[in-house]
Structures are given as structure tokens and as C-alpha cells.
Design a protein around this motif. Structure first.
Motif, mmCIF file in Angstrom:
data_model
loop_
_atom_site.group_PDB
_atom_site.id
_atom_site.type_symbol
_atom_site.label_atom_id
_atom_site.label_comp_id
_atom_site.label_asym_id
_atom_site.label_seq_id
_atom_site.Cartn_x
_atom_site.Cartn_y
_atom_site.Cartn_z
ATOM 1 N N TRP A 43 3.896 9.271 5.411
ATOM 2 C CA TRP A 43 3.367 8.602 6.483
ATOM 3 C C TRP A 43 4.288 7.259 7.671
ATOM 4 C CZ3 TRP A 43 0.431 6.720 2.186
ATOM 5 C CH2 TRP A 43 -0.645 7.960 1.443
ATOM 6 N N THR A 44 4.036 7.254 8.890
ATOM 7 C CA THR A 44 4.928 6.703 9.644
ATOM 8 C C THR A 44 3.835 5.555 9.807
ATOM 9 O OG1 THR A 44 5.380 8.230 10.677
ATOM 10 C CG2 THR A 44 5.555 6.895 12.048
ATOM 11 N N PHE A 45 4.002 4.314 9.665
ATOM 12 C CA PHE A 45 3.494 2.791 9.815
ATOM 13 C C PHE A 45 4.864 2.013 11.513
ATOM 14 C CE2 PHE A 45 1.835 1.706 5.568
ATOM 15 C CZ PHE A 45 1.564 3.189 5.594
ATOM 16 N N ASP A 98 0.193 9.546 17.397
ATOM 17 C CA ASP A 98 -0.805 9.670 16.053
ATOM 18 C C ASP A 98 -0.124 8.513 15.020
ATOM 19 O OD1 ASP A 98 -2.802 10.431 15.257
ATOM 20 O OD2 ASP A 98 -2.028 12.192 14.346
ATOM 21 N N VAL A 99 0.407 7.827 14.974
ATOM 22 C CA VAL A 99 1.178 6.977 13.635
ATOM 23 C C VAL A 99 0.138 6.837 12.492
ATOM 24 C CG1 VAL A 99 2.953 6.119 14.787
ATOM 25 C CG2 VAL A 99 0.697 4.481 14.550
ATOM 26 N N ASP A 100 0.084 6.179 11.472
ATOM 27 C CA ASP A 100 -0.616 6.502 10.748
ATOM 28 C C ASP A 100 -0.709 4.533 9.696
ATOM 29 O OD1 ASP A 100 -0.419 9.497 9.627
ATOM 30 O OD2 ASP A 100 1.925 8.744 9.269
ATOM 31 N N GLY A 101 -1.301 3.994 10.580
ATOM 32 C CA GLY A 101 -1.012 2.634 10.779
ATOM 33 C C GLY A 101 0.082 1.843 11.235
ATOM 34 N N ILE A 124 -6.981 4.740 13.700
ATOM 35 C CA ILE A 124 -5.473 4.721 12.954
ATOM 36 C C ILE A 124 -6.159 3.000 12.157
ATOM 37 C CG2 ILE A 124 -3.003 3.516 13.539
ATOM 38 C CD1 ILE A 124 -3.408 5.479 15.911
ATOM 39 N N TRP A 287 -0.123 0.570 2.985
ATOM 40 C CA TRP A 287 0.354 1.946 2.134
ATOM 41 C C TRP A 287 -1.082 2.199 1.263
ATOM 42 C CZ3 TRP A 287 0.948 1.692 -3.469
ATOM 43 C CH2 TRP A 287 1.514 2.945 -3.320
ATOM 44 N N ARG A 290 -3.907 3.152 2.564
ATOM 45 C CA ARG A 290 -3.427 4.411 2.502
ATOM 46 C C ARG A 290 -4.178 5.218 1.265
ATOM 47 N NH1 ARG A 290 -5.389 7.445 7.465
ATOM 48 N NH2 ARG A 290 -3.668 7.361 9.224
#
Length: 326
Positions: A43-45, A98-101, A124, A287, A290
């Protein structure tokens, strides 16, 4: 347990049973460096802070975040701007990607409210750190990680009382930062003496020094100067020296210079809020959210401070500040 984590633990246990101690820990750390301890998706934070250029406090926050990201198989990206509107624009850029966090600070909460509503609408998850504990829940964040700035200020006021101080100067290096105002106001609430605020341009160190120096020259009754960031403590000490003032210099936050100054008596005390922990925990908690829908705090901030550090504790922290993790 993953193979990497098992290998690390195995190396540590083997070391303890034979040579023991520090060398085994160092080998284990080297073995794990750059490797994830989990096999969850990458994932990308993104972290966006209100830091000005050159503020070393945020280097420590980033280091914590980056080391947690390696462990958690996270792609970590960072951006900053001291102005609220520009900080919000950076957050919008990461929403568009559209980052994951998201991890953000709320030093100027009004500027951030709208863009965090967009993050929430986009699904998000957001964690706030450092500044904005009072607005974090209202703005939809999962939790806030940091110290309560008012409580930290109150601790400073009590420490000044214990040291017999009568008149203190609170130096604010970032106008509009609600956390800074809370620190000074908290100090005033518990300080039995008189507290004055001094606003300076934090990105212009010569101006910071000349402003403090002029104030100390104009008011010889000031017997304590409280700076709100570690990089400013050294500058305040120089200003006091130039002004011929005996005022004690105290500060919020730590770095290697602050610890050295505590050890040699140049500074009286520092207030540690553990910035490494703020970065590390923020990534780790995103993390966990998620991976396992975990959240800490139960709607209340997860506190990382304050802790008053004096000469007595400085020796114990010297190694950590040299490697930029305290």
C-alpha cells in the motif's frame, strides 16, 4: 510468522545464547534492513505536514515513518508546507493519486477541514499527528497521535515554578499554529510568574536571534526563555549571550544539540514528545487498519508526551539523538 521475521528472531535468540547482547542485535537489525516483515499488499501511505524548510524535528518524524514503512511493506511518500492552504493542496494531490492512507498535521485546522472531508468521501483513512488533537475526531480521522499541547505547556509552567522563575518569554516561531498557542497558554495557566509571548519568523534564524536579543536587552527581569522547537534553543542561547542576559533557556523537543546543551548546562530542560514515535505509530496504525481494521485511542488521542528532560536524563538519550531517533 513470515520467513524474514522468523529469521530475525532466530538470529536474535541465537546471539543471546552465545555471544549475547549488542552485537547480536546489530546483526539482526542489519539482516532486516530494507526488508518487510509482512507479506501484505504494498500500500501507499502519504504524510503531509506543516513543517517549514529545515525544521529538523520533522526529519525525526519521517525517520520513524520510513522505518515502520519498511517493516510493513509500505510505499511511503512525504510532502510539507508551512502554509495551511498549500498543505491542503498537497493533500489533494495525494487524494487524486488514490493513496491508501493519509497522515496529516492540523496546525492550521481551518485550512485542512475541506480537503479531509474529500479524503473521507474518497474512502481514504486518515491519521493526524502532532498538531490538531482537538479537531482530529471532528474531521473524521481514525485517531490522533501526539502530545496534548496544553498539558505539555502546563508541565513547563510547573517546571518553571520549581526552578523559581519569575518572568518568562514564550517564543512562537510559526504564527497561526494552534499547537504553539496552546503550549504558551498552557504554560501561562500553571506558571506563577508572568509570561510574555514573542512572535518571530521561524524560517529566518538571524531574525529569530535578533528579536530575542532585543527583548532580553529591553527587559532585564526576564529570567527564562522558552522556545517551541529544538532548532530554536541554540539560537535563543546565542541571543541571551549577546544580550548579556542570565535568563535560562528551555525548550520543547529534542535533538542532538539540545541533549549536548543539557549535558553542559547551557539549557535548563527540554520537553520531549517523541517525534520518532509519532511517525512510526502513524504508519503502523494505518497498516493495522488496512490489514485488520484496528484503531487505537477509542476516540481519544494516543499521547506520546510530554516528558521533561533535564541534565540527569540527557546521558541516557545521547546515543538516540545522535542517530536521529529521539
Amino acid at each position: 510468522m513470515t520467513a524474514v521475521l522468523a529469521a530475525v528472531l532466530g538470529a536474535t535468540l541465537a546471539g543471546c545464547s552465545s555471544t549475547g547482547g549488542k552485537r547480536a542485535e546489530e546483526r539482526a537489525a542489519q539482516a532486516a534492513e530494507g526488508r518487510a516483515a509482512v507479506n501484505t499488499p504494498r500500500w501507499t501511505f502519504a504524510m503531509v505536514t506543516h513543517s517549514g524548510d529545515g525544521d529538523t524535528f520533522w526529519d525525526i518524524v519521517q525517520k520513524g515513518a520510513e522505518q515502520a514503512a519498511v517493516k510493513d511493506n509500505i510505499k511511503f511518500v512525504y510532502a510539507h508546507h508551512e502554509e495551511g492552504q498549500q498543505q491542503a493542496q498537497l493533500v489533494q494531490t495525494f487524494i487524486d493519486q488514490d493513496v491508501d492512507g493519509l497522515i496529516v498535521t492540523l496546525a492550521k485546522p481551518d485550512a485542512m477541514k475541506g480537503v479531509l472531508a474529500k479524503a473521507r468521501k474518497a474512502g481514504i483513512p486518515v491519521i493526524t499527528v502532532n498538531s490538531g488533537s482537538e479537531e482530529s475526531k471532528e474531521f473524521g480521522a481514525l485517531t490522533h497521535i501526539g502530545q496534548d499541547e496544553t498539558i505539555a505547556g502546563e508541565a513547563v509552567g510547573e517546571e518553571l515554578n520549581a526552578r523559581g522563575k519569575k518572568k518568562a518569554l514564550c517564543v512562537l516561531h510559526e504564527q497561526g499554529n494552534v499547537g504553539h498557542e496552546q503550549r504558551c497558554d498552557g504554560t501561562a495557566d500553571t506558571f506563577d510568574g508572568k509570561l510574555e509571548k514573542l512572535y518571530v519568523e521561524g524560517t529566518n534564524m538571524p531574525d529569530v536571534q535578533s528579536s530575542i536579543e532585543a527583548k532580553l536587552q529591553a527587559d532585564e527581569d526576564i529570567d527564562a526563555v522558552v522556545t517551541l522547537g529544538a532548532p530554536f534553543a541554540d539560537t535563543a542561547a546565542k541571543a541571551a549571550d549577546q544580550a548579556g542576559s542570565d535568563a535560562e533557556i528551555d525548550t520543547f523537543d529534542l535533538n542532538a544539540k539540545v541533549v549536548t546543551a543539557l549535558r553542559d548546562g547551557t539549557l535548563g530542560f527540554a520537553v520531549d514528545q517523541q517525534p520518532y514515535l509519532q511517525g512510526y505509530q502513524a504508519v503502523d496504525l494505518l497498516w493495522l487498519y488496512r490489514y485488520n481494521a484496528n484503531a487505537l485511542g477509542g476516540g481519544r488521542p494516543v499521547l506520546t508526551g510530554p516528558q521533561i528532560i533535564t541534565k540527569d536524563q540527557a546521558d541516557d538519550l545521547a546515543d538516540y539523538t545522535r542517530r536521529s531517533t529521539r
